[in-house]
Scaffold this active site. Structure first.
Site, mmCIF file in Angstrom:
data_model
loop_
_atom_site.group_PDB
_atom_site.id
_atom_site.type_symbol
_atom_site.label_atom_id
_atom_site.label_comp_id
_atom_site.label_asym_id
_atom_site.label_seq_id
_atom_site.Cartn_x
_atom_site.Cartn_y
_atom_site.Cartn_z
ATOM 1 N N SER A 108 0.851 -1.195 0.000
ATOM 2 C CA SER A 108 0.000 0.000 0.000
ATOM 3 C C SER A 108 0.881 1.237 0.000
ATOM 4 O O SER A 108 2.011 1.214 0.520
ATOM 5 C CB SER A 108 -0.852 -0.004 1.263
ATOM 6 O OG SER A 108 -1.406 1.268 1.472
ATOM 7 N N SER A 109 0.347 2.340 -0.528
ATOM 8 C CA SER A 109 1.140 3.575 -0.547
ATOM 9 C C SER A 109 1.329 4.142 0.861
ATOM 10 O O SER A 109 2.160 5.031 1.051
ATOM 11 C CB SER A 109 0.472 4.619 -1.449
ATOM 12 O OG SER A 109 -0.807 4.933 -0.957
ATOM 13 N N CYS A 110 0.585 3.623 1.868
ATOM 14 C CA CYS A 110 0.767 4.163 3.221
ATOM 15 C C CYS A 110 2.032 3.637 3.900
ATOM 16 O O CYS A 110 2.319 4.003 5.033
ATOM 17 C CB CYS A 110 -0.459 3.910 4.086
ATOM 18 S SG CYS A 110 -0.695 2.205 4.470
ATOM 19 N N TYR A 137 -1.242 -0.825 10.169
ATOM 20 C CA TYR A 137 -1.423 -1.429 8.833
ATOM 21 C C TYR A 137 -0.140 -1.293 8.020
ATOM 22 O O TYR A 137 0.321 -2.253 7.388
ATOM 23 C CB TYR A 137 -2.583 -0.703 8.144
ATOM 24 C CG TYR A 137 -2.884 -1.149 6.747
ATOM 25 C CD1 TYR A 137 -3.525 -2.360 6.511
ATOM 26 C CD2 TYR A 137 -2.569 -0.346 5.655
ATOM 27 C CE1 TYR A 137 -3.829 -2.758 5.219
ATOM 28 C CE2 TYR A 137 -2.877 -0.733 4.360
ATOM 29 C CZ TYR A 137 -3.503 -1.942 4.146
ATOM 30 O OH TYR A 137 -3.804 -2.340 2.865
ATOM 31 N N LYS A 141 2.393 -4.149 6.367
ATOM 32 C CA LYS A 141 2.710 -4.200 4.932
ATOM 33 C C LYS A 141 4.227 -4.110 4.708
ATOM 34 O O LYS A 141 4.766 -4.788 3.826
ATOM 35 C CB LYS A 141 1.993 -3.068 4.185
ATOM 36 C CG LYS A 141 0.477 -3.275 4.098
ATOM 37 C CD LYS A 141 0.136 -4.491 3.248
ATOM 38 C CE LYS A 141 -1.344 -4.702 3.042
ATOM 39 N NZ LYS A 141 -1.667 -5.903 2.281
ATOM 40 N N HIS A 180 -13.199 3.576 2.638
ATOM 41 C CA HIS A 180 -12.332 4.671 2.205
ATOM 42 C C HIS A 180 -13.192 5.832 1.712
ATOM 43 O O HIS A 180 -14.403 5.698 1.527
ATOM 44 C CB HIS A 180 -11.393 4.189 1.095
ATOM 45 C CG HIS A 180 -10.338 3.259 1.593
ATOM 46 N ND1 HIS A 180 -10.436 1.886 1.459
ATOM 47 C CD2 HIS A 180 -9.171 3.492 2.237
ATOM 48 C CE1 HIS A 180 -9.369 1.326 2.010
ATOM 49 N NE2 HIS A 180 -8.584 2.271 2.488
HETATM 50 O O1 GFB Z 1 -9.742 7.105 2.140
HETATM 51 P P1 GFB Z 1 -9.430 7.419 3.536
HETATM 52 O O2 GFB Z 1 -10.303 6.834 4.575
HETATM 53 O O3 GFB Z 1 -7.965 6.955 3.890
HETATM 54 O O4 GFB Z 1 -9.469 9.011 3.739
HETATM 55 P P2 GFB Z 1 -6.454 7.524 3.766
HETATM 56 C C1 GFB Z 1 -8.866 9.892 2.858
HETATM 57 C C2 GFB Z 1 -9.203 11.321 3.236
HETATM 58 O O5 GFB Z 1 -10.599 11.561 2.957
HETATM 59 C C3 GFB Z 1 -9.008 11.693 4.695
HETATM 60 C C4 GFB Z 1 -11.208 12.184 4.060
HETATM 61 O O6 GFB Z 1 -8.487 13.010 4.772
HETATM 62 C C5 GFB Z 1 -10.427 11.644 5.250
HETATM 63 O O7 GFB Z 1 -10.611 12.459 6.385
HETATM 64 N N1 GFB Z 1 -12.644 11.896 4.058
HETATM 65 C C6 GFB Z 1 -13.626 12.806 3.831
HETATM 66 C C7 GFB Z 1 -13.248 10.715 4.294
HETATM 67 N N2 GFB Z 1 -14.839 12.256 3.939
HETATM 68 C C8 GFB Z 1 -14.639 10.946 4.226
HETATM 69 C C9 GFB Z 1 -15.526 9.859 4.453
HETATM 70 O O8 GFB Z 1 -16.747 9.995 4.434
HETATM 71 N N3 GFB Z 1 -14.950 8.633 4.679
HETATM 72 C C10 GFB Z 1 -13.592 8.471 4.718
HETATM 73 N N4 GFB Z 1 -13.093 7.235 4.927
HETATM 74 N N5 GFB Z 1 -12.736 9.495 4.527
HETATM 75 C C11 GFB Z 1 -5.979 5.028 4.080
HETATM 76 C C12 GFB Z 1 -5.322 4.196 5.137
HETATM 77 O O9 GFB Z 1 -5.664 6.333 4.405
HETATM 78 O O10 GFB Z 1 -5.480 4.771 2.797
HETATM 79 C C13 GFB Z 1 -5.216 2.798 4.760
HETATM 80 O O11 GFB Z 1 -5.989 4.367 6.352
HETATM 81 C C14 GFB Z 1 -4.903 2.546 3.308
HETATM 82 O O12 GFB Z 1 -4.204 2.289 5.553
HETATM 83 C C15 GFB Z 1 -5.565 3.498 2.350
HETATM 84 O O13 GFB Z 1 -3.527 2.601 3.107
HETATM 85 C C16 GFB Z 1 -5.030 3.385 0.950
HETATM 86 O O14 GFB Z 1 -6.078 7.749 2.352
HETATM 87 O O15 GFB Z 1 -6.244 8.684 4.690
#
Ligand code: GFB
Length: 310
Positions: A108-110, A137, A141, A180
């Site tokens: 993953s890119s994280c 996580y 990875k 996500h």
């Molecule tokens: O996609 P996301 O949950 O994961 O959130 P990450 C990306 C951004 O979108 C964050 C915002 O800044 C969230 O605060 N966001 C806005 C939201 N509205 C929403 C919503 O309704 N739901 C969610 N989920 N986010 C993940 C990692 O990070 O990326 C994992 O936690 C994984 O480990 C994945 O690697 C690819 O991009 O921040």
């Protein structure tokens, strides 16, 4: 891989595994081995080894993982580190024990540092502190990558690792707590449209930047690398372009035809300020993403409606 090779897709019901399975079937690979979660618990070492002993796959796509968005990663770190470490350790070790010809591990890119220079190159791995919301996580990875490299070095295996950017597409998780951002916003905008709500809540400030890759592009890249790349170096898979969460939310509102406002809930975490992959290594190997974000979101929304996901 040739068309008769026995191929095991671990995690074939998930976003990534199901896309890999679709791709393999479309390319007429006909000897595919699958197990559902009920049939095989990948966290149980003995069960995994029994399965490998019985099936003896030639190739393994390691797409089984516990995944989730920022909230789930933040709230369930123990589950993320335990399940991912267990699943990948069992499959990688069994692949070595039972002479798998080649394995591809999905990272993953994280795995890159929170303050990583942008775009993030493969050489930035382990060059700084991780983003706290998904550290457990990411550490799992990173262990998977190092395990593949260590087995290659000591045992002469052919285990490659790829680092996809944020993914989306059919069979994604659309649960509003654990998903996500992209599937969450599709659902929120759709439900707001149906209910006639005036607002949709977007977590965080809307300023973080993210890159999104359609999972059908990812599966294409994985099959391509399985057939064309051998090596210890990890390979980023992405499009090399990003946008802000606000821009993403606006794009989704237009596609879903939600005409109300976006309200930003700044009590929710932003996570990494920016995550954009340098995909020059992959491009130089002859592969490039083809599905634009707009087209990908449109198709995913259509898929949701057709499959009554909400
Ligand atoms: O996609 P996301 O949950 O994961 O959130 P990450 C990306 C951004 O979108 C964050 C915002 O800044 C969230 O605060 N966001 C806005 C939201 N509205 C929403 C919503 O309704 N739901 C969610 N989920 N986010 C993940 C990692 O990070 O990326 C994992 O936690 C994984 O480990 C994945 O690697 C690819 O991009 O921040």
């Amino acid at each position: 891989m040739d068309k008769e090779s026995k191929i095991y897709v671990a995690g074939h019901r998930g976003l990534v595994g199901s896309a890999i399975l679709r791709k393999l079937r479309a390319l007429r690979y006909n000897n595919i081995v699958l197990r559902t979660h009920q049939e095989l618990d990948l966290t149980r070492q003995e069960k995994v080894e029994e399965f490998f002993d019985e099936e003896r796959p030639d190739y393994v796509f390691l797409a089984a993982a516990k995944v989730g968005g920022i909230w789930a990663n933040n709230v369930y770190p123990a589950e993320f580190i335990y399940n991912n470490m267990a699943i990948q350790t069992n499959i990688i070790h069994a692949s070595y024990l039972f002479n798998v010809k080649k394995l591809i591990f999905l990272g993953s890119s994280c795995i890159y540092p929170k303050q990583c220079p942008q775009p993030m190159r493969e050489s930035h791995l382990l060059s700084g502190y991780l983003e706290p919301t998904n550290e457990s996580y990411a550490v799992a990875k990173i262990a998977g990558i190092k395990m593949c490299q260590s087995y290659n070095r000591q045992y002469g295996t052919n285990f490659i690792s790829v680092m996809p950017t944020n993914l989306y597409g059919p069979n994604d998780n659309f649960d509003l707590e654990t998903s996500h951002v992209l599937p969450a916003l599709i659902r929120k905008c759709h439900e707001a449209k149906i209910k006639g709500s005036k607002e949709v809540e977007v977590w965080g400030t809307g300023t973080p930047r993210r890159e999104f890759l359609h999972v059908d592009d990812l599966s294409d890249a994985c099959v391509y690398l399985m057939n064309n790349y051998d090596g210890d170096e990890i390979v980023n898979i992405g499009v090399g372009e990003d946008l802000t969460i606000r821009e993403l939310a606006e794009m989704i509102s237009i596609i879903v035809e939600f005409e109300g406002k976006l309200r930003f809930d700044t009590s929710k975490p932003d996570g990494s300020p920016v995550k954009r992959l340098d995909v020059s290594r992959l491009n130089s190997m002859g592969w490039r993403a083809t599905i634009s974000l707009k087209r990908g979101i449109k198709e995913t929304y259509k898929w949701c409606l057709k499959n009554s996901v909400f």
